[in-house]
Design an enzyme around this catalytic site. Structure first.
Site, PDB file in Angstrom:
ATOM      1  N   VAL B 101       1.933  32.193  -5.174  1.00 34.99           N
ATOM      2  CA  VAL B 101       1.578  30.940  -4.515  1.00 34.99           C
ATOM      3  C   VAL B 101       0.270  30.467  -5.156  1.00 34.99           C
ATOM      4  CG1 VAL B 101       0.967  29.824  -2.320  1.00 34.99           C
ATOM      5  CG2 VAL B 101       2.634  31.701  -2.349  1.00 34.99           C
ATOM      6  N   CYS B 102       0.174  29.162  -5.368  1.00 30.89           N
ATOM      7  CA  CYS B 102      -1.084  28.556  -5.834  1.00 30.89           C
ATOM      8  C   CYS B 102      -1.503  29.203  -7.164  1.00 30.89           C
ATOM      9  CB  CYS B 102      -2.125  28.689  -4.725  1.00 30.89           C
ATOM     10  SG  CYS B 102      -3.522  27.556  -4.797  1.00 30.89           S
ATOM     11  N   THR B 103      -2.783  29.511  -7.339  1.00 33.60           N
ATOM     12  CA  THR B 103      -3.238  30.061  -8.620  1.00 33.60           C
ATOM     13  C   THR B 103      -2.852  31.528  -8.808  1.00 33.60           C
ATOM     14  OG1 THR B 103      -5.410  30.526  -7.662  1.00 33.60           O
ATOM     15  CG2 THR B 103      -5.153  28.435  -8.822  1.00 33.60           C
ATOM     16  N   GLY B 104      -2.094  32.085  -7.880  1.00 39.02           N
ATOM     17  CA  GLY B 104      -1.507  33.402  -8.116  1.00 39.02           C
ATOM     18  C   GLY B 104      -0.660  33.413  -9.386  1.00 39.02           C
ATOM     19  N   ALA B 151       3.609  25.876  -5.614  1.00 43.33           N
ATOM     20  CA  ALA B 151       2.444  25.031  -5.872  1.00 43.33           C
ATOM     21  C   ALA B 151       1.280  25.455  -4.966  1.00 43.33           C
ATOM     22  CB  ALA B 151       2.844  23.571  -5.683  1.00 43.33           C
TER      23      ALA B 151
END
Lengths: 213, 213
Positions: B101-104, B151
């Protein structure tokens, strides 16, 4: 003075009830969020596999600006916890907003704070909410005076963003929505009893912990 | 054998990145969710005010079925953490799904797992994702083989529910959506750079930590 937001934790709460609105409200300008419980330390969620850490006791947090009460199966035991209900009544005297997600509204109602007020809860708990003296509505986020209650679990995100807009203005709320990329695209459309297949609604009603009390 | 889901925690992760998809995935039939980090104990989030407890070390979790990597500003330091990247590569060998998720997704890419694959990340990190060898798309949830990336922040809920459907079928996913009342009604419509006011998008781009690397 920062805006102090107290998120209440108790054994067997539902994690997203707390973390969803937290992730919105923490982005209020000058917000100070404290996670409070009867004792400090890890508080286990409703599946006994995730703990959030309470850093303050309820005794140490006496005048938060915003009170946020999550729900979850653990709410049931807390409804018989007189000292917790006393705390809710005490902080409500000076709060600017008293809020809940999911069955957290049953705790507010049990503390006598929602008497005659419009409110909501998890869809399975709306009758119980009425039994406790509130006037349930089917809306996802319900505001009556300073009381803001949200429906089940994920609805706390909508509640949190709504409150960010009320407190910091539409522009700031839009910025928070953009930063958290809150542009939901659920892959199914079964998120309310009006939209889900009837047999699923019936099945969950049949085994609900709020039936036959 | 239960389906083991490992949610990675690291210093300065974003709480909703982890808890959003957790609240969906934990409702898979026979799911066992473990929160893992380099050390067990509380792991602090990106605002230093909320801790989730890791109950297992990465060394103890060697073959999860699903790996979930959240993002947050702390991802930056982890990109230079060789032993964490080694763990991601090792668990990816046997995982059935490797997710973020996200910048993962930047961590997955830094571990070399997204080379040439379609993927996504927080909208501010898409160029960085490309620089790391992935092929960014603007979609909210991107599946390429066994890699599912989402995202920014709140999109993990959509990712989690998508994966529940893939693993347990549409009927079960609809039941999870109904129980978590995931019927989102954002009070604003600014949750993506295509929808938000242009000046907000420009402002965040100007101060992004991903610019001018």
């Amino acid at each position: 003075m920062p805006t102090q937001i107290a998120v209440l934790l108790f054994d067997r709460f539902t994690a997203l009830d707390a973390v969803g609105p937290y992730e919105m409200l923490c982005r209020l300008p000058d917000a100070e969020v404290v996670f409070v419980a009867e004792q400090t330390g890890p508080v286990r969620n409703d599946r006994d596999e995730l703990s959030l850490v309470a850093t303050r006791t309820v005794g140490e947090v006496t005048a938060p600006d915003i009170v946020l009460v999550p729900g979850g199966p653990g709410q049931d035991a807390q409804m018989r916890n007189g000292s917790l209900l006393d705390w809710l009544r005490a902080v409500d005297v000076t709060s600017t907003w008293t809020t809940s997600v999911c069955t957290g509204s049953l705790l507010l109602a049990a503390a006598g704070l929602l008497k005659g007020r419009e409110a909501t809860s998890h869809w399975l708990a709306l009758e119980e909410l009425e039994r406790l003296g509130a006037r349930p509505t089917g809306r996802r986020v319900v505001t009556d005076g300073k009381y803001v209650t949200a429906a089940g679990v994920s609805s706390g995100i909508d509640m949190g963003l709504t409150l960010v807009g009320r407190l910091a203005g539409d522009e700031h709320a839009r910025a928070v929505q953009l930063l958290t990329e809150y542009n939901p695209q659920p892959p199914y459309d079964a998120g309310s009893p009006l939209k889900a297949p009837a047999h699923l609604v019936d099945e969950f009603r049949a085994k609900s912990r709020f039936v036959l009390r």
